[in-house]
Every structure is written in structure tokens, then in C-alpha cells.
Design an enzyme around this catalytic site. Structure first.
Site, mmCIF file in Angstrom:
data_model
loop_
_atom_site.group_PDB
_atom_site.id
_atom_site.type_symbol
_atom_site.label_atom_id
_atom_site.label_comp_id
_atom_site.label_asym_id
_atom_site.label_seq_id
_atom_site.Cartn_x
_atom_site.Cartn_y
_atom_site.Cartn_z
ATOM 1 N N ASP A 49 -63.034 104.314 -0.089
ATOM 2 C CA ASP A 49 -63.982 104.527 1.004
ATOM 3 C C ASP A 49 -63.290 105.159 2.212
ATOM 4 O O ASP A 49 -63.945 105.542 3.183
ATOM 5 C CB ASP A 49 -64.697 103.230 1.387
ATOM 6 C CG ASP A 49 -63.767 102.102 1.807
ATOM 7 O OD1 ASP A 49 -62.531 102.307 1.805
ATOM 8 O OD2 ASP A 49 -64.275 101.009 2.137
ATOM 9 N N SER A 50 -61.977 105.340 2.114
ATOM 10 C CA SER A 50 -61.249 106.127 3.114
ATOM 11 C C SER A 50 -61.765 107.553 3.173
ATOM 12 O O SER A 50 -61.491 108.282 4.134
ATOM 13 C CB SER A 50 -59.747 106.127 2.791
ATOM 14 O OG SER A 50 -59.517 106.451 1.431
ATOM 15 N N ASP A 88 -64.206 102.354 -4.955
ATOM 16 C CA ASP A 88 -64.411 101.329 -3.917
ATOM 17 C C ASP A 88 -65.883 100.979 -3.778
ATOM 18 O O ASP A 88 -66.754 101.866 -3.794
ATOM 19 C CB ASP A 88 -63.925 101.857 -2.559
ATOM 20 C CG ASP A 88 -62.549 101.372 -2.192
ATOM 21 O OD1 ASP A 88 -62.073 100.392 -2.789
ATOM 22 O OD2 ASP A 88 -61.939 101.972 -1.292
ATOM 23 N N LYS A 118 -63.342 98.328 -6.861
ATOM 24 C CA LYS A 118 -62.455 97.580 -5.968
ATOM 25 C C LYS A 118 -63.273 97.023 -4.821
ATOM 26 O O LYS A 118 -64.151 97.705 -4.282
ATOM 27 C CB LYS A 118 -61.332 98.461 -5.418
ATOM 28 C CG LYS A 118 -60.363 97.695 -4.483
ATOM 29 C CD LYS A 118 -59.146 98.517 -4.101
ATOM 30 C CE LYS A 118 -59.438 99.561 -3.052
ATOM 31 N NZ LYS A 118 -59.906 98.984 -1.747
ATOM 32 N N GLU A 120 -62.950 94.267 -1.186
ATOM 33 C CA GLU A 120 -62.050 93.616 -0.247
ATOM 34 C C GLU A 120 -62.380 92.139 -0.096
ATOM 35 O O GLU A 120 -63.543 91.737 -0.161
ATOM 36 C CB GLU A 120 -62.137 94.307 1.124
ATOM 37 C CG GLU A 120 -61.713 95.764 1.091
ATOM 38 C CD GLU A 120 -61.807 96.449 2.446
ATOM 39 O OE1 GLU A 120 -61.531 97.655 2.509
ATOM 40 O OE2 GLU A 120 -62.159 95.775 3.442
ATOM 41 N N GLU A 186 -52.292 95.299 1.403
ATOM 42 C CA GLU A 186 -52.178 96.307 2.448
ATOM 43 C C GLU A 186 -51.607 95.728 3.733
ATOM 44 O O GLU A 186 -52.084 94.713 4.231
ATOM 45 C CB GLU A 186 -53.536 96.963 2.741
ATOM 46 C CG GLU A 186 -53.438 98.045 3.804
ATOM 47 C CD GLU A 186 -54.670 98.933 3.908
ATOM 48 O OE1 GLU A 186 -54.687 99.815 4.792
ATOM 49 O OE2 GLU A 186 -55.608 98.754 3.110
#
Length: 278
Positions: A49-50, A88, A118, A120, A186
Site C-alpha cells: 500500500d506504499s 497488502d 499481508k 498489519e 519494520e
């Protein structure tokens, strides 16, 4: 096996089996050409999502939508044959409930062909990870600095220092026990990243963590020097394509203004050359 057999992309279980072995290599990817460049070199490519910050100019990842992730996931899939693709789950697509997470994860996988998703979060996302895994959705976890939570974390700070180390270790154990096949660490102190790597049975993928992790990942535009708005401490630039690209654009502009481009070799005559279809 035939000596001419083609290499195929690994699956989540293959990545999990690499725990403690040769380091796993990963980069983010958002487009077909970039995916083609890393195909067969990286073990997995993350459609991160970056993309919101790197390609769309957003101030954070919070504005990224499912539609954006699907669009870029499809593009990356077209460029991969020997590298596994992970996508993501964007902010708001999985936090509300395990059922919502499954619906969106299933959509991401079915529409992009991703091998895994993925998401978080640590302890508080363990039930959701378990729910997804039991229903056939391989999950890569992400703990430490979780960019979707920057407003509650107080910015892009190192996570797990001092007393917070115990909480981060608990997050790592929780996602491993819930069934995640790997976990991204991270912006975590190196010593803690090494402890987590030794403690849990799934591969750790470091980004600003430790060389002792089971693998590494970087944002591809960071390591190529394409994204130049800022450079995180944990990034090593292996090229400066942003600077080179700007110089090339300036050279092109200079040629156009000087009428030296296009030159004779770039234009077409009124009559086609004999024996050629030009």
C-alpha cells in the site's frame, strides 16, 4: 525432473520452509515492467500500500483503496512467473471484523491472483489471521512500525525499544501461533529483531530491523532512488534513477528546444525505401 523444467513461483509454504535457511529476498512492486525486472530474482514481490505514497503522491498509506490494490495487483501479476506475489490489505479493509477481512482478502486473491495477503497488527489481529488461514487465505503479518497506524503511534518512530520490547515479542508470537506464514518486522531494534527471529518458527522479513532476519524487503522505488522526497535510514540506494531520469528529461528538453531532436534517423521519408516496409 527434466533439465529443461521451468522454475515456478514459490508458494507460502515454500516461504515458510525457508526459516533459518538462505535469506529471503523481496521488494515491493506496483507495475508490470518493475515486476518483470525482479521476476526470478526476488522470492516474493509485495504489492504494497506504499503505492499510495510512491506512485499516487498521497501523504500516507491511509488513503489507499481496495480498487487501487486490485489495479496494481493485476499489473504486477502480469510481470511475474517465477516470483510469488503478496498483496497488502489496505486500511479499513480488515480491522472491523474477521468476516470483513475474509471478504476483502478473498476479493484481492481472486481478482489479482495473489498467493497471499499481508495485514498489519499483532496480538489484536491474531483472531483475524487465524480466521483467514482456516479459510484458505495465507497471511503475511506485519508488526513493529505499522504505517496504517501512524496516527496512533505518533509518527514513523522505531518500535520496541525499552519496555515496549516485551509487547512486540508478544505480537510476534501471537501472529505465528495464529498461522501467519511469515512476519514483516519494520523499524525494530536489531537486537530485538534477532530475539524474535530466534524465538518464533516462521520467517521474519526485516525492513529497518536486522541482517539476522530470515529475509529482507525494501520499497523498490527507495532502493532504486526513484522516490526522492525523503530517504529512510534503513534504505540503501543501489541506484539513483530519479536523478538520472531528471537529467535525461532535461537533456531531451534541451534537444527539442535546440531543434536537434528529432534528427534524421528519427523521422520518416515521403517514399518508403526500396524493399522495406517503413
Amino acid at each position: 525432473m527434466s533439465a529443461t523444467a521451468k522454475k515456478t513461483a514459490p508458494l507460502p509454504d515454500d516461504i515458510k520452509a525457508r526459516k533459518g535457511g538462505a535469506p529471503l529476498v523481496s521488494l515491493t512492486a506496483y507495475t508490470t515492467p518493475m515486476a518483470q525486472m525482479m521476476d526470478g530474482i526476488c522470492d516474493f514481490a509485495l504489492v504494497g500500500d506504499s503505492v499510495g505514497m510512491v506512485l499516487h503522491g498521497l501523504p500516507s498509506t491511509l488513503g489507499v483503496t481496495m480498487e487501487m490494490m486490485i489495479l496494481h495487483g493485476k499489473a504486477v501479476a502480469r510481470g511475474l512467473k517465477q516470483t510469488m506475489m503478496v498483496v497488502d490489505m489496505p486500511f479499513g479493509s480488515y480491522e472491523e471484523s474477521p468476516a470483513l477481512a475474509f471478504r476483502n482478502a478473498a476479493r484481492l486473491m481472486s481478482e489479482t491472483g495473489a498467493a497471499a495477503v499481508k495485514l498489519e497488527g499483532g496480538v489484536h489481529m491474531a483472531d483475524t489471521i487465524a480466521f483467514l488461514v482456516k479459510r484458505g487465505v495465507p497471511v503475511m503479518a506485519h508488526i513493529g512500525l505499522t504505517p496504517q497506524s501512524i496516527n496512533t503511534l505518533g509518527g514513523y518512530k522505531v518500535q520496541g525499544r525499552g519496555a515496549a520490547a516485551q509487547s512486540l515479542m508478544a505480537d510476534a508470537k501471537a501472529v505465528a501461533e495464529a498461522g501467519a506464514f511469515s512476519v514483516v518486522l519494520e523499524k525494530v531494534p536489531a537486537a530485538l529483531a534477532d530475539e524474535i527471529t530466534a524465538e518464533i518458527a516462521i520467517p521474519t522479513i526485516g525492513i529497518g530491523a536486522s541482517a539476522g532476519c530470515d529475509g529482507q524487503i525494501l520499497v523498490v522505488d527507495d532502493m532504486l532512488g526513484l522516490f526522492t522526497a525523503f530517504k529512510p535510514k534503513f534504505v540503501k540506494r543501489y541506484a539513483n534513477l530519479g536523478t538520472d531520469g531528471r537529467a535525461a528529461i532535461q537533456a531531451y528538453a534541451d534537444d527539442v528546444r535546440a531543434r536537434s531532436f528529432p534528427a534524421a534517423e528519427h523521422i520518416f521519408a515521403s517514399d518508403a525505401p526500396t524493399g522495406a516496409a517503413k
